[in-house]
Design a protein around this motif. Structure first.
Motif, PDB file in Angstrom:
ATOM      1  N   ASP A 170       0.812  -1.225   0.000  1.00  0.00           N
ATOM      2  CA  ASP A 170       0.000   0.000   0.000  1.00  0.00           C
ATOM      3  C   ASP A 170       0.841   1.268   0.000  1.00  0.00           C
ATOM      4  O   ASP A 170       0.359   2.351   0.295  1.00  0.00           O
ATOM      5  CB  ASP A 170      -0.937   0.012   1.212  1.00  0.00           C
ATOM      6  N   GLU A 171       2.138   1.146  -0.354  1.00  0.00           N
ATOM      7  CA  GLU A 171       2.986   2.328  -0.402  1.00  0.00           C
ATOM      8  C   GLU A 171       2.657   3.146  -1.648  1.00  0.00           C
ATOM      9  O   GLU A 171       2.608   2.628  -2.760  1.00  0.00           O
ATOM     10  CB  GLU A 171       4.474   1.940  -0.437  1.00  0.00           C
ATOM     11  N   LEU A 172       2.424   4.436  -1.443  1.00  0.00           N
ATOM     12  CA  LEU A 172       2.120   5.302  -2.575  1.00  0.00           C
ATOM     13  C   LEU A 172       3.407   5.698  -3.291  1.00  0.00           C
ATOM     14  O   LEU A 172       4.449   5.846  -2.678  1.00  0.00           O
ATOM     15  CB  LEU A 172       1.384   6.559  -2.090  1.00  0.00           C
ATOM     16  N   GLY A 173       3.324   5.861  -4.594  1.00  0.00           N
ATOM     17  CA  GLY A 173       4.490   6.251  -5.368  1.00  0.00           C
ATOM     18  C   GLY A 173       4.152   6.252  -6.843  1.00  0.00           C
ATOM     19  O   GLY A 173       3.027   5.913  -7.242  1.00  0.00           O
ATOM     20  N   PRO A 174       5.094   6.629  -7.694  1.00  0.00           N
ATOM     21  CA  PRO A 174       4.841   6.689  -9.133  1.00  0.00           C
ATOM     22  C   PRO A 174       4.345   5.368  -9.707  1.00  0.00           C
ATOM     23  O   PRO A 174       3.414   5.342 -10.518  1.00  0.00           O
ATOM     24  CB  PRO A 174       6.211   7.072  -9.716  1.00  0.00           C
ATOM     25  N   ARG A 175       4.938   4.254  -9.300  1.00  0.00           N
ATOM     26  CA  ARG A 175       4.520   2.958  -9.812  1.00  0.00           C
ATOM     27  C   ARG A 175       3.072   2.659  -9.430  1.00  0.00           C
ATOM     28  O   ARG A 175       2.307   2.097 -10.217  1.00  0.00           O
ATOM     29  CB  ARG A 175       5.433   1.854  -9.279  1.00  0.00           C
ATOM     30  N   LYS A 176       2.707   3.042  -8.219  1.00  0.00           N
ATOM     31  CA  LYS A 176       1.340   2.789  -7.771  1.00  0.00           C
ATOM     32  C   LYS A 176       0.332   3.603  -8.577  1.00  0.00           C
ATOM     33  O   LYS A 176      -0.768   3.131  -8.876  1.00  0.00           O
ATOM     34  CB  LYS A 176       1.217   3.122  -6.288  1.00  0.00           C
ATOM     35  N   ILE A 177       0.707   4.838  -8.935  1.00  0.00           N
ATOM     36  CA  ILE A 177      -0.182   5.675  -9.753  1.00  0.00           C
ATOM     37  C   ILE A 177      -0.402   5.033 -11.121  1.00  0.00           C
ATOM     38  O   ILE A 177      -1.527   4.986 -11.633  1.00  0.00           O
ATOM     39  CB  ILE A 177       0.417   7.092  -9.921  1.00  0.00           C
ATOM     40  N   LEU A 178       0.661   4.517 -11.703  1.00  0.00           N
ATOM     41  CA  LEU A 178       0.545   3.849 -12.994  1.00  0.00           C
ATOM     42  C   LEU A 178      -0.301   2.586 -12.882  1.00  0.00           C
ATOM     43  O   LEU A 178      -1.135   2.300 -13.745  1.00  0.00           O
ATOM     44  CB  LEU A 178       1.938   3.509 -13.538  1.00  0.00           C
ATOM     45  N   GLN A 179      -0.113   1.816 -11.805  1.00  0.00           N
ATOM     46  CA  GLN A 179      -0.893   0.602 -11.615  1.00  0.00           C
ATOM     47  C   GLN A 179      -2.379   0.932 -11.427  1.00  0.00           C
ATOM     48  O   GLN A 179      -3.253   0.216 -11.924  1.00  0.00           O
ATOM     49  CB  GLN A 179      -0.372  -0.166 -10.397  1.00  0.00           C
ATOM     50  N   LEU A 180      -2.655   2.013 -10.715  1.00  0.00           N
ATOM     51  CA  LEU A 180      -4.042   2.413 -10.492  1.00  0.00           C
ATOM     52  C   LEU A 180      -4.717   2.799 -11.813  1.00  0.00           C
ATOM     53  O   LEU A 180      -5.859   2.408 -12.079  1.00  0.00           O
ATOM     54  CB  LEU A 180      -4.087   3.583  -9.508  1.00  0.00           C
ATOM     55  N   GLY A 181      -3.989   3.560 -12.633  1.00  0.00           N
ATOM     56  CA  GLY A 181      -4.538   3.918 -13.945  1.00  0.00           C
ATOM     57  C   GLY A 181      -4.784   2.692 -14.803  1.00  0.00           C
ATOM     58  O   GLY A 181      -5.827   2.577 -15.464  1.00  0.00           O
ATOM     59  N   ALA A 182      -3.835   1.758 -14.790  1.00  0.00           N
ATOM     60  CA  ALA A 182      -4.003   0.516 -15.548  1.00  0.00           C
ATOM     61  C   ALA A 182      -5.166  -0.293 -15.001  1.00  0.00           C
ATOM     62  O   ALA A 182      -5.924  -0.912 -15.761  1.00  0.00           O
ATOM     63  CB  ALA A 182      -2.710  -0.295 -15.502  1.00  0.00           C
ATOM     64  N   GLY A 183      -5.314  -0.291 -13.673  1.00  0.00           N
ATOM     65  CA  GLY A 183      -6.404  -1.031 -13.049  1.00  0.00           C
ATOM     66  C   GLY A 183      -7.764  -0.513 -13.476  1.00  0.00           C
ATOM     67  O   GLY A 183      -8.688  -1.287 -13.763  1.00  0.00           O
ATOM     68  N   PHE A 184      -7.924   0.808 -13.527  1.00  0.00           N
ATOM     69  CA  PHE A 184      -9.194   1.391 -13.960  1.00  0.00           C
ATOM     70  C   PHE A 184      -9.468   1.064 -15.425  1.00  0.00           C
ATOM     71  O   PHE A 184     -10.601   0.744 -15.798  1.00  0.00           O
ATOM     72  CB  PHE A 184      -9.184   2.901 -13.745  1.00  0.00           C
ATOM     73  N   ALA A 185      -8.433   1.155 -16.261  1.00  0.00           N
ATOM     74  CA  ALA A 185      -8.618   0.835 -17.675  1.00  0.00           C
ATOM     75  C   ALA A 185      -9.011  -0.635 -17.843  1.00  0.00           C
ATOM     76  O   ALA A 185      -9.914  -0.963 -18.629  1.00  0.00           O
ATOM     77  CB  ALA A 185      -7.328   1.134 -18.442  1.00  0.00           C
ATOM     78  N   GLY A 186      -8.342  -1.515 -17.099  1.00  0.00           N
ATOM     79  CA  GLY A 186      -8.680  -2.933 -17.161  1.00  0.00           C
ATOM     80  C   GLY A 186     -10.073  -3.215 -16.650  1.00  0.00           C
ATOM     81  O   GLY A 186     -10.801  -4.060 -17.195  1.00  0.00           O
ATOM     82  N   PHE A 187     -10.470  -2.496 -15.601  1.00  0.00           N
ATOM     83  CA  PHE A 187     -11.807  -2.669 -15.037  1.00  0.00           C
ATOM     84  C   PHE A 187     -12.890  -2.339 -16.069  1.00  0.00           C
ATOM     85  O   PHE A 187     -13.844  -3.097 -16.260  1.00  0.00           O
ATOM     86  CB  PHE A 187     -11.965  -1.780 -13.807  1.00  0.00           C
ATOM     87  N   PHE A 188     -12.754  -1.208 -16.739  1.00  0.00           N
ATOM     88  CA  PHE A 188     -13.768  -0.806 -17.710  1.00  0.00           C
ATOM     89  C   PHE A 188     -13.797  -1.745 -18.916  1.00  0.00           C
ATOM     90  O   PHE A 188     -14.872  -2.069 -19.441  1.00  0.00           O
ATOM     91  CB  PHE A 188     -13.540   0.634 -18.156  1.00  0.00           C
ATOM     92  N   ALA A 189     -12.621  -2.216 -19.349  1.00  0.00           N
ATOM     93  CA  ALA A 189     -12.579  -3.149 -20.472  1.00  0.00           C
ATOM     94  C   ALA A 189     -13.208  -4.488 -20.084  1.00  0.00           C
ATOM     95  O   ALA A 189     -13.975  -5.083 -20.855  1.00  0.00           O
ATOM     96  CB  ALA A 189     -11.135  -3.350 -20.928  1.00  0.00           C
ATOM     97  N   PHE A 190     -12.884  -4.962 -18.882  1.00  0.00           N
ATOM     98  CA  PHE A 190     -13.442  -6.224 -18.391  1.00  0.00           C
ATOM     99  C   PHE A 190     -14.955  -6.124 -18.265  1.00  0.00           C
ATOM    100  O   PHE A 190     -15.703  -7.009 -18.701  1.00  0.00           O
ATOM    101  CB  PHE A 190     -12.815  -6.548 -17.024  1.00  0.00           C
TER     102      PHE A 190
END
Length: 425
Positions: A170-190
């Motif tokens: 749960d550490e916040l950082g640049p990688r986490k921001i990218l993962q969150l964006g990818a997660g939302f994109a994957g969620f909508f596609a799924f």
């Protein structure tokens, strides 16, 4: 130019686009696994007729035989190993990833007591290695591709982009921001794909609604009992995995685990599959007042999940642990008049999963979006108690001394054998 330190517009666009692709691939994979599962068990029902016990044993044994064949081709990897290696998709062993995907598909199709996450992540990982080879110009791009693939796939499957991003910490950082964006994109596609195939269904959890805000002191007791079930899973997994690690022939481990799992499934058929769709059966048992059957199913599911993980039936722990906790909550709801069934099951599933999976925040973020009725307070109680239990256990391990205190628990992000990888090597 950088949007955030370490996050360039190029990487942000890459993460979102590839996360969406990963979500779509996850939906296709999940749909295919579900369809194959239906074919396998429907065919068995036609062949064996009313002899359900023979069908269960034969089908599971056949699945174990296929897993032995796949292991001979190349040892498969567990889910946690795939997630840890997602940062370097170009370095993933393609043959091992392929056999992992096939082994996970077999595990789901033939009734393994595991979730489909390993197969989904393995298929996306295989795609990530290809994409990273084609367009991964540097380490940052390749890492973004790998992590966005996992986040997009799990963000879609779990229906919770924040939960998918929190799985590896749960550490916040640049990688986490990218993962969150990818997660939302994957969620909508799924989600978009699943709405085109309504018969398949997503991973939504349906529970009886409760009055809000709802609190009953018994929910704390349920959370404690369910958390202890999570500890039982972790302890049993650790003991059995340590025992089978001494066996040098992987086929013996797979074969023995399969035979024991088949026997257990013949006695308690509800231990088969991930437990997601079987949550309805738990509600039926709860409404019938059969608390003893619920407890038997919970204990048997712990044993079945452990046997599958240590014997090479590749899959995820999340939904089986949710099932176990829901069974415990349902049993208590039967014994305590007036206790809301939905709240009891929600509290139990949150506590068991948060302890067994060792990811309280991720569990809360996933379940609060996955459950289709408002259950925030019961889920918070379950996760809160689980957090305290995890804290007490970790402190106890830290002060116990000796080599055992330094070992990671099964299911943790740092465990090399979270799903039984040592057993299948």
């Amino acid at each position: 130019m950088s949007v955030l330190p370490g996050v360039t517009p190029r990487l942000a666009v890459l993460a979102i686009v590839y996360g969406g692709i990963a979500g779509l691939v996850a939906a296709l994979t999940f749909t295919g696994m579900t369809a194959l599962q239906s074919v396998v068990w429907d065919t068995g029902a036609q062949l064996f007729g009313t002899n359900t016990t023979l069908q269960i044993v034969t089908t599971i044994l056949l699945g174990g035989a296929l897993l032995i064949v796949l292991d001979r081709a190349a040892p498969s990897e567990d889910l946690q190993t795939l997630l840890r290696q997602s940062g370097d998709p170009a370095g993933l062993p393609r043959r091992a990833v392929l056999t992992t995907a096939l082994a996970a598909i077999v595990a789901v199709a033939f009734g393994g007591a595991v979730g489909p996450e390993a197969g989904i992540v393995a298929v996306v990982a295989q795609l990530s290695t290809i994409v990273a080879h084609l367009i991964g110009e540097d380490v940052a791009m390749r890492r973004t591709i790998g992590e966005a693939g996992s986040a997009g796939a799990l963000g879609g499957f779990y229906g919770s982009p924040p939960g998918a991003a929190a799985i590896d910490g749960d550490e916040l950082g640049p990688r986490k921001i990218l993962q969150l964006g990818a997660g939302f994109a994957g969620f909508f596609a799924f989600l978009a794909f699943m709405r085109l195939t309504p018969d398949t269904g997503g991973a939504t959890i349906t529970l009886p609604a409760v009055d809000l805000p709802y609190f009953d002191p018994w929910l704390i007791g349920i959370a404690v009992a369910a958390a202890l079930a999570g500890l039982l899973f972790r302890g049993l997994h650790h003991v059995i995995d340590g025992a089978v690690s001494r066996i040098r022939r992987p086929w013996i481990v797979i074969g023995l685990g399969t035979v024991l799992f088949a026997a257990l499934a013949a006695l308690v058929p509800l231990v088969r599959f991930s437990g997601h769709h079987e949550l309805h059966d738990l509600q039926v048992l709860t409404e019938a007042g059969d608390w003893s059957a619920l407890l038997v199913v919970a204990v048997a599911k712990i044993a079945a999940l452990t046997l599958c993980l240590v014997s090479g039936w590749r899959g995820g722990e999340f939904f089986p642990l949710v099932f176990i906790g829901a069974a415990i909550g349902g049993a208590v709801a039967v014994l305590v008049p007036g206790l809301e069934i939905g709240a009891a099951m929600a509290t139990g599933m949150a506590a068991t999963t948060a302890v067994g999976w060792k990811r309280p925040l991720a569990v809360l973020l996933i379940l609060i979006l996955l459950v289709d009725v408002p259950m925030a307070f019961p889920l918070l109680i379950g996760v809160g108690v689980a957090f305290l239990v995890n804290l007490l256990v970790s402190r106890g391990e830290g002060t116990s001394g000796g080599s055992d205190s330094e070992e990671t628990e099964p299911g943790s992000p740092d465990s090399d054998d979270a799903d039984g990888s040592r057993a299948a090597r």
